[in-house]
Enzyme design. Structure first.
Site, PDB file in Angstrom:
ATOM      1  N   CYS A 190     -31.857  -0.562 -38.189  1.00  0.00           N
ATOM      2  CA  CYS A 190     -32.884  -0.654 -37.150  1.00  0.00           C
ATOM      3  C   CYS A 190     -33.056   0.719 -36.532  1.00  0.00           C
ATOM      4  O   CYS A 190     -32.183   1.578 -36.628  1.00  0.00           O
ATOM      5  CB  CYS A 190     -32.522  -1.690 -36.092  1.00  0.00           C
ATOM      6  SG  CYS A 190     -30.903  -1.467 -35.347  1.00  0.00           S
ATOM      7  N   GLU A 206     -38.821  -3.757 -26.677  1.00  0.00           N
ATOM      8  CA  GLU A 206     -39.366  -3.247 -27.929  1.00  0.00           C
ATOM      9  C   GLU A 206     -40.468  -4.124 -28.517  1.00  0.00           C
ATOM     10  O   GLU A 206     -40.454  -5.353 -28.385  1.00  0.00           O
ATOM     11  CB  GLU A 206     -38.243  -3.091 -28.962  1.00  0.00           C
ATOM     12  CG  GLU A 206     -37.214  -2.060 -28.528  1.00  0.00           C
ATOM     13  CD  GLU A 206     -36.185  -1.746 -29.575  1.00  0.00           C
ATOM     14  OE1 GLU A 206     -35.727  -0.587 -29.610  1.00  0.00           O
ATOM     15  OE2 GLU A 206     -35.814  -2.646 -30.343  1.00  0.00           O
TER      16      GLU A 206
END
Length: 200
Positions: free
Chosen positions: A87, A136
């Site tokens: 990620c 996010e």
């Protein structure tokens, strides 16, 4: 479009791309994922957090097992915690798919195959230890891996291939990143399709 280069706070505020001296800038986005500007990486993650673009990669091996990584102990955010394959954040202007492939190679020394977009998910989580905020707009990618990982020790402490049952056992025994449950739930349909199994 605005640019915010404020660093704020102690610690690794001027975290840089390897070999570079300038702070890493991330893309700020609105609720629909449209870029609105840039801001320095650490400042984006300090409370109350600012919505920014990110990606999460989930790779399965030929047996349908998910590749997990345990983040290096030297990471400024969520060190030593288990999480998905890879990620991170695209650099400003970098397509999320390209960033996902790049960081998978940099962190794990491997290239994903058949990797494809698996949707997006928004979330707002606070890490209970560091207080850093994950707010996010996350682009999800799922794919296949046929090689053994060769992790960069500065990024990854450990890797493991797990089937759904082994993952549930590990989640009961070890700590995971605060964002992992959210991105896992969002990507499950793509994992089921890739694995050809409803187990995921």
């Amino acid at each position: 479009m605005t640019t915010d280069t404020a660093t704020g706070g102690p610690g690794p505020a001027n975290e840089t791309v390897r070999g570079e001296r300038e702070p890493i800038l991330l893309e700020l986005v609105d609720e629909s994922g449209t870029t609105t500007g840039t801001a320095e990486k650490l400042s984006v993650h300090q409370a109350p957090g600012r919505l920014h673009r990110a990606f999460s990669v989930f790779l399965l091996d030929e047996r349908g097992r998910l590749l997990l990584q345990r983040r290096a102990l030297t990471k400024y955010h969520s060190p030593g915690l288990w999480s998905n394959t890879c990620c991170g954040h695209p650099l400003p202007g970098e397509p999320p798919f390209a960033a996902a492939a790049r960081r998978t190679g940099e962190e794990l020394g491997m290239a994903p195959e058949l990797m494809r977009a698996a949707g997006t998910v928004r979330y707002h989580h606070t890490d209970p230890v560091s207080g850093l905020v994950e707010r996010e707009y996350n682009h999800l990618f799922a794919g296949v891996v046929r090689a053994e990982p060769r992790p960069d020790p500065e990024e990854v402490a450990e890797t493991a291939f797990v089937d759904p049952a082994a993952l549930e056992r590990l989640r009961g025994e070890a700590e995971f990143s605060v964002w992992f449950p959210t991105v896992l739930d969002a990507v499950r349909p793509a994992l089921r399709e890739l694995a050809g199994s409803a187990d995921w």
